[in-house]
Design a protein around this motif. Structure first.
Motif, short mmCIF file in Angstrom:
data_model
loop_
_atom_site.label_atom_id
_atom_site.label_comp_id
_atom_site.label_asym_id
_atom_site.label_seq_id
_atom_site.Cartn_x
_atom_site.Cartn_y
_atom_site.Cartn_z
N THR A 228 0.85 -1.19 0.00
CA THR A 228 0.00 0.00 0.00
C THR A 228 0.88 1.25 0.00
O THR A 228 0.59 2.23 0.67
CB THR A 228 -0.94 0.00 1.22
N ILE A 229 1.97 1.17 -0.77
CA ILE A 229 2.92 2.28 -0.82
C ILE A 229 2.26 3.55 -1.34
O ILE A 229 2.55 4.66 -0.89
CB ILE A 229 4.13 1.90 -1.72
N ASP A 230 1.35 3.38 -2.29
CA ASP A 230 0.71 4.53 -2.94
C ASP A 230 -0.42 5.04 -2.05
O ASP A 230 -1.60 4.89 -2.35
CB ASP A 230 0.17 4.10 -4.31
N ASN A 231 -0.05 5.65 -0.91
CA ASN A 231 -1.05 6.16 0.03
C ASN A 231 -0.77 7.64 0.31
O ASN A 231 0.28 8.17 -0.03
CB ASN A 231 -1.03 5.33 1.32
N GLU A 232 -1.73 8.29 0.96
CA GLU A 232 -1.62 9.73 1.17
C GLU A 232 -0.46 10.10 2.09
O GLU A 232 0.16 11.15 1.94
CB GLU A 232 -2.94 10.28 1.73
N GLY A 233 -0.16 9.24 3.05
CA GLY A 233 0.94 9.52 3.96
C GLY A 233 2.29 9.54 3.24
O GLY A 233 3.13 10.42 3.49
#
Length: 453
Positions: A228-233
């Motif tokens: 889930t690397i592509d997250n807002e954080g």
């Protein structure tokens, strides 16, 4: 083989050299078991080796059939596998928690279940930490020896020179950015720096993601993981670095830094702030000759939904090629050198006094690997030897207990950290880097690594 500690200290005089070499040559023909143990990185402060030699002598007095031979050692992701495959690692060495599962699954760590159980303190370990060195059958493949939470390290001297209050470090990412810009403008130094290679760029990007409420990997609970690397954080963390680099010009000019080199730069007074493990003060003083007065430690800013603080640490392990005799000796050394200082009053005081007498750090903030009662007892035992400037670390000490501890991703951790190194480097070296595209591709590549058999 020569102990690096003996070699380093011998440089002070010809007499010391002669005495040292004579001592080293005695091991092979003495009939003793030679046990090679990892010590410090190359170039460590001679005082660190002096402390090690005192501990080595104390151990050998209690274990006269074992000859301990210290060897320079520093874990680095890209070179570790080569050392392991080539058989050049010591008999006893340390690895990060993140490597434990992969190494034990690959049969690259010795099973020390019997040794840990015979020592009688398997039940004192924090169960969450112990689980990291166990297989599915509960067998134990290492001794968790130290743990840390991520913190914000800052240079009090640069804060003062920039007109900032070193007793009031930043508590938000916006404040970190503002302080970094001020430091850079007022002093010409990098206000903020970050690690970028040897897997450390991915490590720190993950830490900064967690601090913003993101997670880079989900444990599915069945031995599989979803990236889930592509997250807002993560996006926010990279955007933050982009702003400091390209809008504020507050990150200096060196964008190839790993754990060792960023510590060197900090010790030299060239870096105002960076994120890293809370336990790094010991290495900063021991290995990089940092002046204690310049050092400050604060909690890493937490923002967003479900933020936390990435934690980690390392374990002491025995080489899988060790004989049974070497494994027993290795476990004795690990118990003596790493564990008894946590468990036994006499050992704790001896260790603390030895370190203090050699001007080494005592009392660096850590996360305990044993139960809270045991750790509280240990701190009480060594209180009079504590010499770290804990009053310069109050922001961390007073507030770390309010932050949610988050473990490092478990699936192919170091391989994915290496993948993310390139993402961090791209953002810092290309002003037009497309963060969304970088993360989308990194997520696909990381998942492919996880799915590969």
């Amino acid at each position: 083989m020569k102990s690096p500690g003996k070699v380093a200290l011998a440089g002070f005089s010809a007499l010391a050299i002669a005495a040292t070499l004579a001592g080293c040559s005695a091991g092979g023909g003495s009939g003793k078991l030679e046990l090679r143990v990892g010590t410090f990185p190359a170039g460590a402060d001679p005082a660190a080796y002096e402390a090690f030699e005192k501990q080595e002598a104390d151990f050998e007095k209690a274990n006269p059939t074992i000859d301990v031979i210290g060897e320079e050692y520093e874990w680095k992701g890209p070179t570790f596998a080569v050392q392991l495959a080539g058989g050049s690692l010591p008999d006893v060495f340390t690895v990060p928690f993140t490597e434990a599962k992969t190494l034990l699954e690959n049969g690259q760590l010795a099973d020390v279940t019997k040794q840990v159980e015979d020592l009688g303190y398997a039940d004192k370990f924090n169960p969450v930490i112990l689980e990291g060195v166990q297989d599915n059958d509960g067998k134990i493949y290492g001794f968790p020896r130290q743990a840390y939470a991520m913190g914000l390290h800052y240079n009090r001297e640069l804060f003062t020179a920039a007109g900032l209050d070193p007793d009031k470090p930043p508590t938000t990412w916006d404040e970190v950015r503002a302080a970094a810009k001020t430091i850079s403008e007022k002093t010409g130094k990098a206000g903020f720096a970050t690690m970028t290679f040897n897997n450390t760029g991915g490590w720190q990007l993950t830490a900064q993601t967690v601090a913003r409420g993101g997670r880079t990997q989900v444990d599915n609970g069945d031995g599989t993981y979803t990236e889930t690397i592509d997250n807002e954080g993560t996006k926010a963390a990279l955007q933050f670095l982009h702003e400091l680099r390209w809008e504020d010009n507050s990150m200096g000019s060196n964008f190839l830094l790993d754990w060792g080199t960023i510590n060197q730069e900090f010790a030299a007074g060239n870096v105002g702030m960076y994120t890293g493990g809370s336990d790094v003060y010991t290495a900063l003083v021991r290995d990089f000759s940092t002046e204690p007065d310049i050092y400050g430690l604060a909690v890493i800013p937490n923002e967003g939904d479900d933020p936390g603080t990435l934690g980690g640490g390392d374990i002491a392990v025995v080489s899988p090629t060790a004989t049974e005799e070497e494994k027993e000796a290795g476990a004795k050394w690990i118990d003596y050198y790493y564990m008894q200082r946590l468990l036994d009053e006499k050992a704790a005081k001896f260790d603390a006094k030895t370190l203090a007498d050699s001007d080494q750090a005592v009392g660096t903030p850590v996360l305990p690997v044993l139960d809270p009662e045991t750790e509280e007892q240990r701190v009480g035992w060594i209180e009079k030897y504590i010499n770290v400037p804990r009053d310069q670390m109050t922001s961390f000490i007073d507030n770390i207990g309010t932050q949610l501890p988050v473990g490092e991703p478990k699936g192919k951790t170091q391989e994915i950290y290496a993948l993310l190194d390139a993402v961090v480097q791209a953002v810092l070296t290309d002003e037009d880097a497309d963060i969304d595209a970088l993360l989308e591709q990194a997520n696909k590549d990381a998942q492919a690594i996880l799915d590969a058999k």
